[in-house]
Scaffold this motif. Structure first.
Motif, PDB file in Angstrom:
ATOM      1  N   VAL A   1      -6.607   1.048  12.708  1.00  0.00           N
ATOM      2  CA  VAL A   1      -5.528   0.180  13.280  1.00  0.00           C
ATOM      3  C   VAL A   1      -6.455  -1.325  12.929  1.00  0.00           C
ATOM      4  CG1 VAL A   1      -4.792   0.918  16.034  1.00  0.00           C
ATOM      5  CG2 VAL A   1      -6.971   0.362  16.001  1.00  0.00           C
ATOM      6  N   ASP A   2      -7.374  -0.288  12.903  1.00  0.00           N
ATOM      7  CA  ASP A   2      -8.381  -2.012  12.316  1.00  0.00           C
ATOM      8  C   ASP A   2      -8.397  -2.039  10.336  1.00  0.00           C
ATOM      9  OD1 ASP A   2     -10.043   0.149  10.447  1.00  0.00           O
ATOM     10  OD2 ASP A   2     -11.705  -0.004  11.278  1.00  0.00           O
ATOM     11  N   GLY A   3      -7.133  -1.378   9.735  1.00  0.00           N
ATOM     12  CA  GLY A   3      -6.613  -1.950   8.346  1.00  0.00           C
ATOM     13  C   GLY A   3      -7.731  -1.667   7.521  1.00  0.00           C
ATOM     14  N   MET A   4      -8.441  -0.060   7.946  1.00  0.00           N
ATOM     15  CA  MET A   4      -8.897   0.363   6.783  1.00  0.00           C
ATOM     16  C   MET A   4      -8.447   2.167   6.632  1.00  0.00           C
ATOM     17  SD  MET A   4     -11.636  -1.107   6.073  1.00  0.00           S
ATOM     18  CE  MET A   4     -12.614  -0.585   5.484  1.00  0.00           C
ATOM     19  N   TRP A   5      -8.959   2.893   5.633  1.00  0.00           N
ATOM     20  CA  TRP A   5      -8.207   3.875   5.458  1.00  0.00           C
ATOM     21  C   TRP A   5      -9.005   4.674   5.285  1.00  0.00           C
ATOM     22  CZ3 TRP A   5      -3.064   5.295   3.915  1.00  0.00           C
ATOM     23  CH2 TRP A   5      -2.085   3.582   4.560  1.00  0.00           C
ATOM     24  N   THR A   6      -9.140   6.340   6.161  1.00  0.00           N
ATOM     25  CA  THR A   6      -9.774   6.687   6.061  1.00  0.00           C
ATOM     26  C   THR A   6      -9.290   8.395   5.229  1.00  0.00           C
ATOM     27  OG1 THR A   6     -10.974   6.709   8.003  1.00  0.00           O
ATOM     28  CG2 THR A   6     -11.065   8.482   6.759  1.00  0.00           C
ATOM     29  N   LEU A   7      -9.613   9.077   4.610  1.00  0.00           N
ATOM     30  CA  LEU A   7      -9.251  10.255   3.295  1.00  0.00           C
ATOM     31  C   LEU A   7      -9.943  11.508   4.097  1.00  0.00           C
ATOM     32  CD1 LEU A   7      -8.389  11.650   1.142  1.00  0.00           C
ATOM     33  CD2 LEU A   7     -10.395  11.374  -0.214  1.00  0.00           C
ATOM     34  N   TYR A   8      -9.095  13.016   4.265  1.00  0.00           N
ATOM     35  CA  TYR A   8      -8.751  13.625   4.702  1.00  0.00           C
ATOM     36  C   TYR A   8      -8.522  14.570   3.654  1.00  0.00           C
ATOM     37  CZ  TYR A   8      -9.490  11.359   9.181  1.00  0.00           C
ATOM     38  OH  TYR A   8     -10.060  10.843  10.697  1.00  0.00           O
ATOM     39  N   TYR A   9      -9.167  16.092   3.881  1.00  0.00           N
ATOM     40  CA  TYR A   9      -8.592  17.053   3.240  1.00  0.00           C
ATOM     41  C   TYR A   9      -7.942  18.759   4.354  1.00  0.00           C
ATOM     42  CZ  TYR A   9     -13.066  19.883   4.331  1.00  0.00           C
ATOM     43  OH  TYR A   9     -14.115  20.661   4.716  1.00  0.00           O
TER      44      TYR A   9
ATOM     45  N   GLN B   1       0.671  -1.352   0.523  1.00  0.00           N
ATOM     46  CA  GLN B   1      -0.238  -0.260  -0.197  1.00  0.00           C
ATOM     47  C   GLN B   1       0.850   1.051  -0.137  1.00  0.00           C
ATOM     48  OE1 GLN B   1      -3.000  -0.835   3.076  1.00  0.00           O
ATOM     49  NE2 GLN B   1      -3.815  -1.965   1.755  1.00  0.00           N
ATOM     50  N   GLN B   2       2.395   1.337   0.899  1.00  0.00           N
ATOM     51  CA  GLN B   2       2.712   1.791   0.669  1.00  0.00           C
ATOM     52  C   GLN B   2       3.290   2.267  -0.740  1.00  0.00           C
ATOM     53  OE1 GLN B   2       5.955   1.805   3.248  1.00  0.00           O
ATOM     54  NE2 GLN B   2       5.700   1.165   4.994  1.00  0.00           N
ATOM     55  N   ARG B   3       4.060   1.537  -1.795  1.00  0.00           N
ATOM     56  CA  ARG B   3       4.175   1.485  -2.956  1.00  0.00           C
ATOM     57  C   ARG B   3       2.692   2.314  -4.235  1.00  0.00           C
ATOM     58  NH1 ARG B   3       6.554  -3.637  -2.328  1.00  0.00           N
ATOM     59  NH2 ARG B   3       4.890  -4.795  -3.896  1.00  0.00           N
ATOM     60  N   GLN B   4       2.003   1.672  -3.888  1.00  0.00           N
ATOM     61  CA  GLN B   4       0.733   1.949  -4.452  1.00  0.00           C
ATOM     62  C   GLN B   4       0.444   3.555  -4.493  1.00  0.00           C
ATOM     63  OE1 GLN B   4      -2.651  -0.396  -2.367  1.00  0.00           O
ATOM     64  NE2 GLN B   4      -2.560  -1.708  -4.453  1.00  0.00           N
ATOM     65  N   ILE B   5       0.940   3.953  -3.439  1.00  0.00           N
ATOM     66  CA  ILE B   5       0.415   5.703  -2.826  1.00  0.00           C
ATOM     67  C   ILE B   5       1.805   6.414  -3.672  1.00  0.00           C
ATOM     68  CG2 ILE B   5       1.086   7.069  -0.716  1.00  0.00           C
ATOM     69  CD1 ILE B   5      -1.108   5.111   1.096  1.00  0.00           C
ATOM     70  N   ASP B   6       2.494   5.780  -3.067  1.00  0.00           N
ATOM     71  CA  ASP B   6       3.579   6.767  -3.526  1.00  0.00           C
ATOM     72  C   ASP B   6       3.819   6.467  -5.489  1.00  0.00           C
ATOM     73  OD1 ASP B   6       5.246   7.065  -1.954  1.00  0.00           O
ATOM     74  OD2 ASP B   6       6.756   5.753  -1.467  1.00  0.00           O
ATOM     75  N   ARG B   7       3.554   5.555  -6.322  1.00  0.00           N
ATOM     76  CA  ARG B   7       3.153   5.421  -7.313  1.00  0.00           C
ATOM     77  C   ARG B   7       2.340   6.418  -8.055  1.00  0.00           C
ATOM     78  NH1 ARG B   7       3.781   0.097  -7.135  1.00  0.00           N
ATOM     79  NH2 ARG B   7       1.503  -0.160  -7.098  1.00  0.00           N
ATOM     80  N   TRP B   8       1.167   6.410  -7.308  1.00  0.00           N
ATOM     81  CA  TRP B   8       0.510   7.288  -7.388  1.00  0.00           C
ATOM     82  C   TRP B   8       0.918   8.853  -7.368  1.00  0.00           C
ATOM     83  CZ3 TRP B   8      -1.805  11.817  -5.067  1.00  0.00           C
ATOM     84  CH2 TRP B   8      -3.326  12.135  -5.403  1.00  0.00           C
TER      85      TRP B   8
ATOM     86  N   PRO C   1      -5.283   2.133  -0.077  1.00  0.00           N
ATOM     87  CA  PRO C   1      -5.449   3.612  -0.407  1.00  0.00           C
ATOM     88  C   PRO C   1      -5.401   3.449  -1.200  1.00  0.00           C
ATOM     89  CG  PRO C   1      -3.697   2.564   0.031  1.00  0.00           C
ATOM     90  CD  PRO C   1      -4.587   0.973   0.409  1.00  0.00           C
ATOM     91  N   VAL C   2      -5.728   2.884  -2.821  1.00  0.00           N
ATOM     92  CA  VAL C   2      -6.842   3.330  -3.872  1.00  0.00           C
ATOM     93  C   VAL C   2      -7.962   4.044  -4.415  1.00  0.00           C
ATOM     94  CG1 VAL C   2      -6.265   1.883  -6.223  1.00  0.00           C
ATOM     95  CG2 VAL C   2      -4.841   1.485  -5.200  1.00  0.00           C
TER      96      VAL C   2
END
Length: 110
Positions: A61-69, A8-15, A89-90
Motif C-alpha cells: 500500500v506504500d507503493g513498494m514492491w517485495t519479491l517472494y519465491y 508497472q503492469q506493462r513492465q512485468i508483462d514485457r519481462w 518491479p524492474v
C-alpha cells in the motif's frame, strides 16, 4: 481496476514476453496487489503443459514492491533473502534474472 500502476503492469508483462525459450513460456497471473510468475512447459511426455509458480511480486500500500519465491519444503511463499523493497518491479525482475546460481527460482536459459 488493479491497484498496481499500469506502467508497472506493462513492465512485468514485457519481462515475461522476453523469456520465451523454445520449450517453455513465462506468464503473469494478477490478483489484487500480487503478481505470480508462472513457468509453463511440456510435461515429461510432451503431451501436456505443466505449470509451476516460481516467483511472486507483491505491491504494498506504500507503493513498494517485495519479491517472494515458492518454497517446496514449506509449501508457501517466502521472502527472497537477496532482495530489498523497491519502488519499481524492474529491479526485482532483474534479481530473478541474476538468481540462476542460487536455486531460489530457476535457470531461465534452455
Amino acid at each position: 481496476m488493479s491497484p498496481i500502476p499500469e506502467l508497472q503492469q506493462r513492465q512485468i508483462d514485457r519481462w515475461c514476453e522476453r523469456r520465451v525459450p523454445a520449450d517453455k513460456r513465462i506468464m503473469s497471473r494478477w490478483r489484487g496487489r500480487m503478481v505470480t510468475l508462472v513457468e509453463k512447459r511440456p510435461d515429461w511426455s510432451g503431451a501436456a503443459l505443466e505449470e509451476r509458480a516460481f516467483a511472486q511480486l507483491r505491491y504494498g500500500v506504500d507503493g513498494m514492491w517485495t519479491l517472494y519465491y515458492w518454497s517446496e519444503d514449506l509449501g508457501r511463499w517466502r521472502k527472497y533473502p537477496q532482495s530489498v523493497r523497491e519502488n519499481s518491479p524492474v529491479q526485482l525482475l532483474a534479481a530473478i534474472d541474476r538468481s540462476a546460481s542460487d536455486g531460489y527460482f530457476f535457470t531461465l536459459q534452455t
